[in-house]
Enzyme design. Structure first.
Site: not given
Lengths: 357, 357
Positions: B117, B138, B180, B230, B238, B258
Site C-alpha cells: 500500500r 504521476k 518537453e 490534475e 499535456n 516520446h
C-alpha cells in the site's frame, strides 16, 4: 438514523446504514458522473445487482461480474476490470461501485485507485465482515506470495450499507463478521464486548445487528481518522490477524473464513498478552462464546512450523522482527515485537492449551 | 546551487541538480530504511548502477534490472518487481530508487505506490526527458489499450539529478527531452522559449543544459503544486500530447521518441490555436528550430483515421469530447473541447501544411 462521517486526509465521507437503502443508491451518488461501473460477484449480483442498476437507471451504467471468493483478488482480475472499464469508456469523471463483501470492496477499490490514476468509488458492503474493510480506504489484491501485498490507501466517497442484504448470509459468514466486531470491542470498548458476548448469533435481530455494526464502525472510523496510513494506532486493528492471516494461508482460503481465522488469532493474542504482561484478560468468556456460536477452533492437525514461516513473511514485519498487537487490558492495545523463538514458544503453548479445552 | 523544493499534498521534497551527485546518493537518503531496492534498465545499470550501489553501501541493498524500453511499463513487469521486492524482504520501511529514464521512473514509482500500500521512492533520472516525469508524482504503467491507464498520483521523497549522466545520451534522446522543455516554455515563459530557440542541441554545454533543466523543472513544480491531481491547471502540461501520444501509439514505441512525437504535437496545438483564436503564435520559429535540430516531422505516410481513433481513446477525454490544450498566446494555455469533426479537419489541414514546408 444519522450517518457516520469519516474524515480522511483527502475528503470526508458518509457511512449510511439502514434497511433497504440499496434501492436509494442514486440519492447517495451526489456528483454527476459520466459513467458508472458496478463491480460484483456472481452470488451477490444475482441477489442485488438489479436493485442497484434500477436505482441508478442511467444510460452509462455497466456491470462487471467476477467469480466468488478470495482468488478474485488477483492481478489477472485486476487487469481484466481495467480492460472492462476502458471498453465501457469510463473516464476520469466516472465512478466505480463495489457491490459485495470484502473481496469485491478490496478489488474494485484498488481498480478505482489506479484507473487513470484514481477515480471515485463507493462501497456497498453486503456482508457483516465488510463493515470493517469498507471503512478506512485500505484496498488491495493478493500476491501469490502473500495477502494484500499490492494495494493503496484510497478512501471511498461513500459507504452505503443495506442491513437487509445481511439477512441472506450463512452462519459461517455471520460468525466471520462478528469476529471483527469482537476485535473492535477488545481494542476499544469493554461495554461493547460484554454486549457482544451476550449475543446469540443464531437468533440475531436486525436491530441488534445494526447497533453492533454502528458501534464497530464508529470504533474503526475513530482509529482511521487518527492514523489513515497505518503509521501508528491503526495497527491495533490488526489484533488477531498475525495468526489469523497465517491460518487462512495455511489452511487455504475457503476452508476457514477470514473472521473464523481471526477468532483463533484473537485468542492467541490474548494468550500471549496474558503471559507477557502477567494480566488477566477475557480469554475464557471469549472461548466460551466462540464455542457456543460454533467457531471452528481445532488446531490439533496444524503444522506449527509452516504457520510460523507464514507469520514471518507477513507484511507487518518491521526490521525482520514480527510485530504483534497485544492487549494490556480490554481497550488497551499495544504493539510488541517478538523474535522467532518467543513466537514459536507462545504458539506451542497456545495450541496445547486450546487443544485441551 | 540550491535545491528546488516541491510541496505535495502529503510532503515536500527536494530536487537536487548537479554534476556527479549520483556518487552522493547516500547523503540524500536521510531516513533509515530497512532495505533498498534500486530499479534500473540494462543500459543505465551497466553505466551507473555500481556508482549508486557503492554510495548506498548497505547490506540490504538490492538491484532489479528490467528490459530497456516502453514495453517494460506493463503489468507483467509490475508484478515481477513486486515479486522481487517480496523475495528481497522489503517491508513498509523500505525504499525503492528509480534509476533511469521516464519508463523506469513510472514503473518503479508505481510499484512503490502499491507495494504494501505504498512505500517511499526516490527518482534518479538519467535522461533530459525525465526532468518532466520525475517531478510531480504521476506514475503509471500502460494498458494494452492505452498509455498510462493504470497508475497513481504518488510523489517521490526526493529527485536526484546527476547532469553528468546526461552526457551519454544519444541525439535522439536530447531532442526528446528538449521537446518537453519547449512545451514548458510555451505554457509559461516566453523568455525561456526564446533562449531555447537560440540553443544548438549539437553543441550543448553542461551549464546551458543545467540551466534549462532548472527552469523547466521550476515551471513544472509550480504547476503541480497548484494542482497535484490534475483537476485543473496541471492539464496544461499535456500541451502537444493529444497528437503526441497518438503518434507514439500509431507508429509504435521505438520508432519515434516520446519527445519527438510531442514536438509534432506542439506544432499541431499551435496550428489549431492560431486558427481557433485567430492569433499569431511562434509556429514558424519553432518549426525552423525543430528542423535545424533534426526532429522528424514527416507525416505524409500517416493514417489520419487511425490517429483520430487513438486520440479519441485517450484518457483525457471528458464526456466523450476530446480535450486539447491550446494557447491563446505564449504563456497563456487554455483547455478546449473539440468534437470529432473539428479535430479531423484541423488534423487534415495540419498534415497538409507540415508536408508542404
Amino acid at each position: 438514523m444519522d450517518d457516520i462521517i469519516v474524515k480522511s486526509s483527502s475528503h470526508s465521507y458518509a457511512i449510511t446504514i439502514g434497511e433497504n437503502v440499496r434501492f436509494l443508491v442514486d440519492n447517495y451518488v451526489t456528483k454527476k458522473y459520466s459513467s458508472i461501473l458496478v463491480v460484483s460477484d456472481k452470488t451477490v449480483a444475482d441477489l442485488y445487482a438489479n436493485d442497484i442498476m434500477n436505482s441508478l437507471k442511467g444510460e452509462n451504467t455497466f456491470l462487471s461480474i467476477v467469480p466468488v471468493g478470495e482468488q478474485s483478488k488477483d492481478i489477472r482480475l485486476f487487469y481484466q476490470l481495467h480492460t472492462e472499464a476502458i471498453n465501457h469508456g469510463l473516464d476520469r469523471q466516472s465512478l466505480i461501485i463495489a457491490l459485495g463483501g470484502g473481496v469485491i470492496g478490496d478489488l474494485a477499490g484498488f481498480v478505482a485507485s489506479t484507473y487513470m490514476r484514481g477515480i471515485d468509488y463507493i462501497q456497498l458492503p453486503t456482508t457483516i465482515l465488510a463493515h470493517d474493510s469498507s471503512v478506512g480506504g485500505k484496498v488491495a489484491i493478493n500476491h501469490e506470495l502473500g495477502k494484500n501485498l499490492i494495494g493503496s490507501f484510497y478512501p471511498p466517497k461513500a459507504v452505503i450499507y443495506d442491513t437487509q442484504t445481511l439477512q441472506t448470509l450463512s452462519e459461517k459468514e455471520v460468525r466471520s463478521g462478528y469476529a471483527e466486531l469482537i476485535k473492535e470491542a477488545l481494542i476499544a470498548d469493554g461495554a461493547f464486548l460484554n454486549s457482544l458476548l451476550e449475543t446469540d448469533l443464531f437468533s440475531l435481530s436486525t436491530k441488534e445487528l445494526e447497533e453492533h455494526l454502528r458501534t464497530g464502525i464508529k470504533i474503526k472510523a475513530t482509529i482511521v481518522e487518527e492514523d489513515e496510513k497505518e503509521a501508528g494506532n491503526r495497527k491495533y486493528l490488526n489484533l488477531g490477524h498475525t495468526l489469523g492471516h497465517a491460518l487462512e494461508t495455511e489452511l487455504g482460503y475457503g476452508t476457514i473464513t477470514h473472521g473464523e481465522a481471526v477468532a483463533i488469532g484473537l485468542l492467541f493474542s490474548i494468550h500471549v498478552s496474558e503471559l507477557m504482561y502477567a494480566t488477566k484478560l477475557p480469554y475464557n468468556p471469549l472461548l466460551k462464546w466462540f464455542k457456543k456460536n460454533h467457531y471452528p477452533l481445532d488446531l490439533r492437525n496444524i503444522d506449527e512450523k509452516s504457520l510460523l514461516n507464514i507469520m514471518k513473511s507477513d507484511k507487518k514485519i518491521m526490521n525482520k522482527m514480527i510485530q504483534m498487537v497485544l492487549l494490556k487490558d480490554t481497550g488497551q492495545p499495544t504493539i510488541q515485537e517478538l523474535d522467532d523463538e518467543d513466537l514459536h514458544s507462545y504458539l506451542k503453548s497456545f495450541i496445547t492449551k486450546l487443544s485441551s479445552e
